[in-house]
Write a protein that holds these residues in place. Structure first.
Motif, PDB file in Angstrom:
ATOM      1  N   GLN A 234       0.837  -1.205   0.000  1.00 21.36           N
ATOM      2  CA  GLN A 234       0.000   0.000   0.000  1.00 21.36           C
ATOM      3  C   GLN A 234       0.871   1.253   0.000  1.00 21.36           C
ATOM      4  N   GLY A 235       1.972   1.217   0.768  1.00 26.20           N
ATOM      5  CA  GLY A 235       2.885   2.354   0.797  1.00 26.20           C
ATOM      6  C   GLY A 235       3.540   2.587  -0.559  1.00 26.20           C
ATOM      7  N   LEU A 236       3.941   1.503  -1.216  1.00 26.30           N
ATOM      8  CA  LEU A 236       4.557   1.620  -2.537  1.00 26.30           C
ATOM      9  C   LEU A 236       3.578   2.217  -3.548  1.00 26.30           C
ATOM     10  N   LEU A 237       2.327   1.762  -3.492  1.00 29.32           N
ATOM     11  CA  LEU A 237       1.326   2.217  -4.451  1.00 29.32           C
ATOM     12  C   LEU A 237       0.906   3.663  -4.193  1.00 29.32           C
ATOM     13  N   THR A 238       0.936   4.068  -2.932  1.00 26.12           N
ATOM     14  CA  THR A 238       0.637   5.468  -2.608  1.00 26.12           C
ATOM     15  C   THR A 238       1.716   6.386  -3.169  1.00 26.12           C
ATOM     16  N   LYS A 239       2.968   5.951  -3.021  1.00 24.73           N
ATOM     17  CA  LYS A 239       4.108   6.738  -3.494  1.00 24.73           C
ATOM     18  C   LYS A 239       4.213   6.720  -5.017  1.00 24.73           C
ATOM     19  N   THR A 240       4.003   5.536  -5.597  1.00 20.15           N
ATOM     20  CA  THR A 240       4.124   5.386  -7.063  1.00 20.15           C
ATOM     21  C   THR A 240       2.912   4.607  -7.568  1.00 20.15           C
ATOM     22  N   PRO A 241       1.782   5.296  -7.759  1.00 18.29           N
ATOM     23  CA  PRO A 241       0.550   4.589  -8.144  1.00 18.29           C
ATOM     24  C   PRO A 241       0.595   3.973  -9.534  1.00 18.29           C
ATOM     25  N   ASP A 242       1.556   4.413 -10.349  1.00 15.18           N
ATOM     26  CA  ASP A 242       1.618   3.891 -11.722  1.00 15.18           C
ATOM     27  C   ASP A 242       2.715   2.843 -11.894  1.00 15.18           C
ATOM     28  N   LEU A 243       3.014   2.097 -10.839  1.00 21.68           N
ATOM     29  CA  LEU A 243       3.984   1.001 -10.957  1.00 21.68           C
ATOM     30  C   LEU A 243       3.522   0.005 -12.015  1.00 21.68           C
ATOM     31  N   ASP A 244       4.454  -0.413 -12.843  1.00 24.09           N
ATOM     32  CA  ASP A 244       4.127  -1.422 -13.856  1.00 24.09           C
ATOM     33  C   ASP A 244       4.296  -2.842 -13.328  1.00 24.09           C
ATOM     34  N   GLY A 245       5.211  -3.016 -12.384  1.00 25.57           N
ATOM     35  CA  GLY A 245       5.456  -4.361 -11.876  1.00 25.57           C
ATOM     36  C   GLY A 245       6.039  -4.358 -10.477  1.00 25.57           C
ATOM     37  N   ILE A 246       5.880  -5.472  -9.788  1.00 23.12           N
ATOM     38  CA  ILE A 246       6.445  -5.653  -8.440  1.00 23.12           C
ATOM     39  C   ILE A 246       7.038  -7.046  -8.337  1.00 23.12           C
ATOM     40  N   TYR A 247       8.286  -7.124  -7.891  1.00 27.08           N
ATOM     41  CA  TYR A 247       8.903  -8.399  -7.534  1.00 27.08           C
ATOM     42  C   TYR A 247       8.696  -8.614  -6.044  1.00 27.08           C
ATOM     43  N   THR A 267      -5.612  -3.380 -11.602  1.00 30.12           N
ATOM     44  CA  THR A 267      -5.508  -4.597 -12.410  1.00 30.12           C
ATOM     45  C   THR A 267      -4.322  -4.538 -13.370  1.00 30.12           C
ATOM     46  N   LYS A 268      -3.566  -3.443 -13.311  1.00 32.31           N
ATOM     47  CA  LYS A 268      -2.481  -3.205 -14.263  1.00 32.31           C
ATOM     48  C   LYS A 268      -1.128  -3.713 -13.787  1.00 32.31           C
ATOM     49  N   THR A 269      -0.810  -3.460 -12.522  1.00 29.86           N
ATOM     50  CA  THR A 269       0.530  -3.769 -12.006  1.00 29.86           C
ATOM     51  C   THR A 269       0.750  -5.275 -11.944  1.00 29.86           C
ATOM     52  N   LYS A 270       1.826  -5.738 -12.570  1.00 30.01           N
ATOM     53  CA  LYS A 270       2.119  -7.168 -12.626  1.00 30.01           C
ATOM     54  C   LYS A 270       3.011  -7.595 -11.458  1.00 30.01           C
TER      55      LYS A 270
END
Length: 355
Positions: A234-247, A267-270
């Protein structure tokens, strides 16, 4: 080593503190910098198999816990021991308790096994736990870790684990493929000094940085407690809502990251992660956020451990450090992936959704 969602828990993080050596030319290295030997290189001649069958040898499997992963490792080891005429006389579960592991060794010693396969739960405690077996000349083969002060070829036969670098690299390759080789990603790594996860996580990071110049790791967070994964995401998405991917370092915290994405309607971030889990696999086959899972071949780990034990019983020089292959699992090969990794069918929910 794996180690894998089932053994990479908070309890284990407190027990195992192996520094991860630097990669050697993009390859997995052992706890003490050993060079890897592929498990496929372990071979026995017909004459050696006949000699083993004549030896009336026995073996004990002293595991750290019980899980799908351990079940698959046990199956691989047991099947190979059966092929070699070696009888498994005991199987134990230490429940992540190093004192219980010591007790298990003491109990099994009464059966006088010729060989013992085990994952040492902590360096110092395990050195004490396996001391009596070592002194008695029992052939020891370890999964992923080694007791403090033990020397290969003298005190134990070999260490066997996953191809850790390939697990991280394949995760990077799969995420890059899903993103079309460009985008912004976050790196959620295991925030503990633990040999297995450190190598896997760093392999992902180095592969992205070296091989995919148009993919940028724009944020990174360490995680020690899987229960905090949703909060961290949630913290990552608040800071960078347009992330394309997460490991995500392994599947259990990946479930929390997935929950955060669903809560945000994202539904976008992989997501790419390591080790199998039903919720993560189910999202993947339904075309959700999860683009792939990289898993070890646990059954092959067991086979390799048993073969290493046979090397020891024969007095045949064994490689110090053996690695089993990694496999990238996607919606298209999920059924085969479960078979290759865990030597069992995928959960019914996953198979039904994949149809």
């Amino acid at each position: 080593m794996s180690i894998r969602a089932s053994i990479l828990t908070t309890a284990l993080c407190g027990l195992l503190a192996f520094a991860a050596p630097a990669f050697a030319g993009g390859a997995t290295v052992g706890p003490n910098g050993e060079k890897p030997t592929p498990s496929s290189d372990l071979k026995l001649t017909d004459a050696e198999v006949a000699k083993l069958k004549e030896g009336k040898f026995t073996a004990a499997l002293l595991w750290h816990t019980s899980s799908d992963f351990v079940t698959a490792v046990s199956a691989g080891a047991t099947d190979e021991f059966t092929r070699l005429g070696i009888k498994v006389v005991a199987t134990t579960d230490a429940g992540f308790d190093s004192a219980k592991q010591l007790s298990d060794v003491e109990t099994v010693m009464a059966k006088s096994p010729s060989a013992i396969l085990a994952l040492p739960l902590d360096p110092v405690g395990s050195a004490k736990a396996f001391q009596a077996a070592k002194e008695k000349g029992i052939k020891l083969v370890f999964l992923s870790n080694v007791p403090a002060g033990y020397k290969q070829g003298t005190d134990y036969v070999s260490i066997v684990t996953d191809d850790l670098f390939q697990m991280g690299k394949q995760a990077a390759d799969q995420l890059a493929k899903a993103l079309g080789n460009k985008g912004k990603v976050a790196w959620i790594f295991h925030d503990a000094q633990y040999y297995v996860t450190n190598q896997r996580d760093n392999a992902f990071k180095s592969t992205i940085e070296n091989d995919y110049k148009d993919i940028k790791i724009v944020d990174s967070k360490g995680i020690a407690d899987p229960a905090r994964a949703e909060e961290i995401a949630q913290g990552l998405l608040t800071k960078t809502p347009d992330l394309d991917g997460i490991y995500v370092t392994w599947a259990e915290p990946a479930e929390g990251v997935l929950a955060a994405l669903r809560s945000a309607g994202n539904t976008k971030t992989k997501i790419v992660t390591l080790d199998l889990s039903e919720p993560v696999a189910l999202d993947m086959v339904k075309g959700g956020n999860v683009t792939g899972i990289v898993a070890d071949k646990a059954y092959e780990l067991g086979r390799a451990m048993a073969t290493d034990a046979a090397y020891g019983l024969l007095g045949k020089e064994a490689p110090a450090f053996v690695v089993a292959p990694a496999i990238t699992i996607t919606k298209e090969n999920v059924a085969d992936g479960y078979k290759q990794s865990l030597n069992r069918d995928a959960p019914k929910s996953v198979i039904d959704a994949a149809k």
